[in-house]
Design a protein around this motif. Structure first.
Motif, PDB file in Angstrom:
ATOM      1  N   HIS A  38      67.402  51.063  -6.411  1.00 32.80           N
ATOM      2  CA  HIS A  38      67.040  50.107  -7.454  1.00 32.80           C
ATOM      3  C   HIS A  38      68.257  49.344  -7.974  1.00 32.80           C
ATOM      4  N   HIS A  39      69.444  49.855  -7.678  1.00 31.27           N
ATOM      5  CA  HIS A  39      70.670  49.261  -8.206  1.00 31.27           C
ATOM      6  C   HIS A  39      71.703  49.038  -7.104  1.00 31.27           C
ATOM      7  N   LEU A  40      71.231  48.804  -5.894  1.00 35.19           N
ATOM      8  CA  LEU A  40      72.132  48.714  -4.749  1.00 35.19           C
ATOM      9  C   LEU A  40      73.241  47.694  -4.969  1.00 35.19           C
ATOM     10  N   PHE A  41      72.900  46.488  -5.356  1.00 38.00           N
ATOM     11  CA  PHE A  41      73.922  45.452  -5.483  1.00 38.00           C
ATOM     12  C   PHE A  41      74.918  45.788  -6.586  1.00 38.00           C
ATOM     13  N   LEU A  75      73.153  36.597  -5.024  1.00 40.23           N
ATOM     14  CA  LEU A  75      72.037  37.097  -4.236  1.00 40.23           C
ATOM     15  C   LEU A  75      71.046  37.860  -5.104  1.00 40.23           C
ATOM     16  N   GLN A  76      71.554  38.664  -6.022  1.00 42.09           N
ATOM     17  CA  GLN A  76      70.674  39.420  -6.909  1.00 42.09           C
ATOM     18  C   GLN A  76      69.873  38.493  -7.817  1.00 42.09           C
ATOM     19  N   VAL A  77      70.488  37.425  -8.295  1.00 40.06           N
ATOM     20  CA  VAL A  77      69.773  36.462  -9.131  1.00 40.06           C
ATOM     21  C   VAL A  77      68.611  35.854  -8.344  1.00 40.06           C
ATOM     22  N   LYS A  78      68.869  35.491  -7.090  1.00 42.42           N
ATOM     23  CA  LYS A  78      67.803  34.942  -6.251  1.00 42.42           C
ATOM     24  C   LYS A  78      66.678  35.953  -6.047  1.00 42.42           C
ATOM     25  N   LEU A  79      67.051  37.205  -5.806  1.00 43.80           N
ATOM     26  CA  LEU A  79      66.030  38.236  -5.612  1.00 43.80           C
ATOM     27  C   LEU A  79      65.182  38.425  -6.859  1.00 43.80           C
ATOM     28  N   GLU A  80      65.827  38.356  -8.031  1.00 49.60           N
ATOM     29  CA  GLU A  80      65.087  38.484  -9.281  1.00 49.60           C
ATOM     30  C   GLU A  80      64.133  37.317  -9.493  1.00 49.60           C
ATOM     31  N   GLN A  81      64.405  36.196  -8.826  1.00 47.70           N
ATOM     32  CA  GLN A  81      63.526  35.027  -8.877  1.00 47.70           C
ATOM     33  C   GLN A  81      62.512  35.051  -7.731  1.00 47.70           C
ATOM     34  N   GLY A  82      62.522  36.137  -6.946  1.00 45.58           N
ATOM     35  CA  GLY A  82      61.561  36.287  -5.865  1.00 45.58           C
ATOM     36  C   GLY A  82      61.970  35.646  -4.554  1.00 45.58           C
ATOM     37  N   ARG A  83      63.248  35.292  -4.413  1.00 42.96           N
ATOM     38  CA  ARG A  83      63.708  34.634  -3.178  1.00 42.96           C
ATOM     39  C   ARG A  83      64.698  35.543  -2.464  1.00 42.96           C
ATOM     40  N   PHE A  84      64.396  35.838  -1.204  1.00 43.19           N
ATOM     41  CA  PHE A  84      65.299  36.624  -0.361  1.00 43.19           C
ATOM     42  C   PHE A  84      66.065  35.647   0.519  1.00 43.19           C
ATOM     43  N   ASP A  85      67.391  35.686   0.463  1.00 40.60           N
ATOM     44  CA  ASP A  85      68.241  34.779   1.231  1.00 40.60           C
ATOM     45  C   ASP A  85      69.003  35.584   2.289  1.00 40.60           C
ATOM     46  N   LEU A 120      73.611  48.079   2.906  1.00 44.37           N
ATOM     47  CA  LEU A 120      73.201  46.671   2.882  1.00 44.37           C
ATOM     48  C   LEU A 120      72.478  46.279   4.170  1.00 44.37           C
ATOM     49  N   ARG A 121      72.928  46.804   5.275  1.00 42.41           N
ATOM     50  CA  ARG A 121      72.235  46.524   6.551  1.00 42.41           C
ATOM     51  C   ARG A 121      70.825  47.116   6.533  1.00 42.41           C
ATOM     52  N   ASP A 122      70.707  48.319   5.990  1.00 42.93           N
ATOM     53  CA  ASP A 122      69.389  48.928   5.866  1.00 42.93           C
ATOM     54  C   ASP A 122      68.505  48.078   4.960  1.00 42.93           C
ATOM     55  N   TYR A 123      69.072  47.616   3.876  1.00 43.85           N
ATOM     56  CA  TYR A 123      68.318  46.750   2.972  1.00 43.85           C
ATOM     57  C   TYR A 123      67.870  45.483   3.694  1.00 43.85           C
ATOM     58  N   ARG A 124      68.770  44.882   4.454  1.00 41.60           N
ATOM     59  CA  ARG A 124      68.440  43.641   5.172  1.00 41.60           C
ATOM     60  C   ARG A 124      67.238  43.851   6.096  1.00 41.60           C
ATOM     61  N   GLU A 125      67.203  44.987   6.764  1.00 37.08           N
ATOM     62  CA  GLU A 125      66.137  45.250   7.724  1.00 37.08           C
ATOM     63  C   GLU A 125      64.825  45.686   7.067  1.00 37.08           C
ATOM     64  N   HIS A 126      64.887  46.264   5.883  1.00 34.50           N
ATOM     65  CA  HIS A 126      63.696  46.853   5.268  1.00 34.50           C
ATOM     66  C   HIS A 126      63.468  46.396   3.831  1.00 34.50           C
ATOM     67  N   HIS A 127      64.036  45.272   3.440  1.00 36.56           N
ATOM     68  CA  HIS A 127      64.005  44.843   2.038  1.00 36.56           C
ATOM     69  C   HIS A 127      62.600  44.701   1.484  1.00 36.56           C
ATOM     70  N   GLU A 128      61.656  44.355   2.322  1.00 37.15           N
ATOM     71  CA  GLU A 128      60.289  44.143   1.816  1.00 37.15           C
ATOM     72  C   GLU A 128      59.648  45.449   1.316  1.00 37.15           C
ATOM     73  N   HIS A 129      60.216  46.584   1.703  1.00 34.34           N
ATOM     74  CA  HIS A 129      59.680  47.884   1.286  1.00 34.34           C
ATOM     75  C   HIS A 129      60.469  48.491   0.110  1.00 34.34           C
ATOM     76  N   TRP A 130      61.503  47.819  -0.329  1.00 33.25           N
ATOM     77  CA  TRP A 130      62.328  48.324  -1.434  1.00 33.25           C
ATOM     78  C   TRP A 130      61.832  47.738  -2.734  1.00 33.25           C
ATOM     79  N   ASN A 131      61.907  48.518  -3.792  1.00 34.37           N
ATOM     80  CA  ASN A 131      61.624  48.005  -5.133  1.00 34.37           C
ATOM     81  C   ASN A 131      62.892  47.397  -5.678  1.00 34.37           C
ATOM     82  N   HIS A 132      62.798  46.238  -6.223  1.00 36.46           N
ATOM     83  CA  HIS A 132      63.981  45.555  -6.764  1.00 36.46           C
ATOM     84  C   HIS A 132      64.126  45.840  -8.225  1.00 36.46           C
TER      85      HIS A 132
END
Length: 132
Positions: A38-41, A75-85, A120-132
């Motif tokens: 939940h606090h990776l970044f 990147l975290q700001v974008k994720l909080e806005q619902g955008r994965f870059d 971070l690589r794990d997150y990149r591959e599976h981000h849709e299954h992580w809770n932000h």
């Protein structure tokens, strides 16, 4: 007087070493359970700050670490806005890889950065299954 100076230097080095040991132990505790996801970044930014504060990091490396921290924040700001870059995440991973490969950093700090890279690589591959 000389003996006093040597003693003061030795005590100072020991205190710095103990502080570093505490930081590494605390870091291990932060990643002990799944809550770190939940606090990776924020966790990676903290690691970058620690490595950046090391006296042996070259100015060029310190600049790269500071830039990588800022990219993680963006990147975290974008994720909080619902955008994965993915491209921006790839830039962060590439920069972190360069830092992890820098032989001027301590082996332990390079291990920390390599661990962050894997996360971070794990997150990149599976981000849709992580809770932000």
């Amino acid at each position: 007087m000389r003996k006093f100076l040597w003693t003061a230097v030795a005590v100072s080095c020991l205190a710095g070493s103990l502080f570093a040991q505490d930081w590494y132990h605390e870091r291990e505790q932060r990643f002990h359970n799944e809550q770190w996801r939940h606090h990776l970044f924020a966790q990676v930014r903290e690691d970058l700050s620690h490595v950046n504060s090391a006296a042996w990091a070259a100015e060029r490396e310190k600049h790269r670490l500071a830039r990588t921290r800022q990219e993680l924040t963006d990147l975290q700001v974008k994720l909080e806005q619902g955008r994965f870059d993915r491209d921006e995440l790839n830039d962060v991973i590439d920069s972190l890889q360069k830092s992890a490969d820098d032989q001027r950093l301590s082996p332990r700090d390079r291990e920390v950065l390599a661990d962050d890279l894997n996360r971070l690589r794990d997150y990149r591959e599976h981000h849709e299954h992580w809770n932000h």
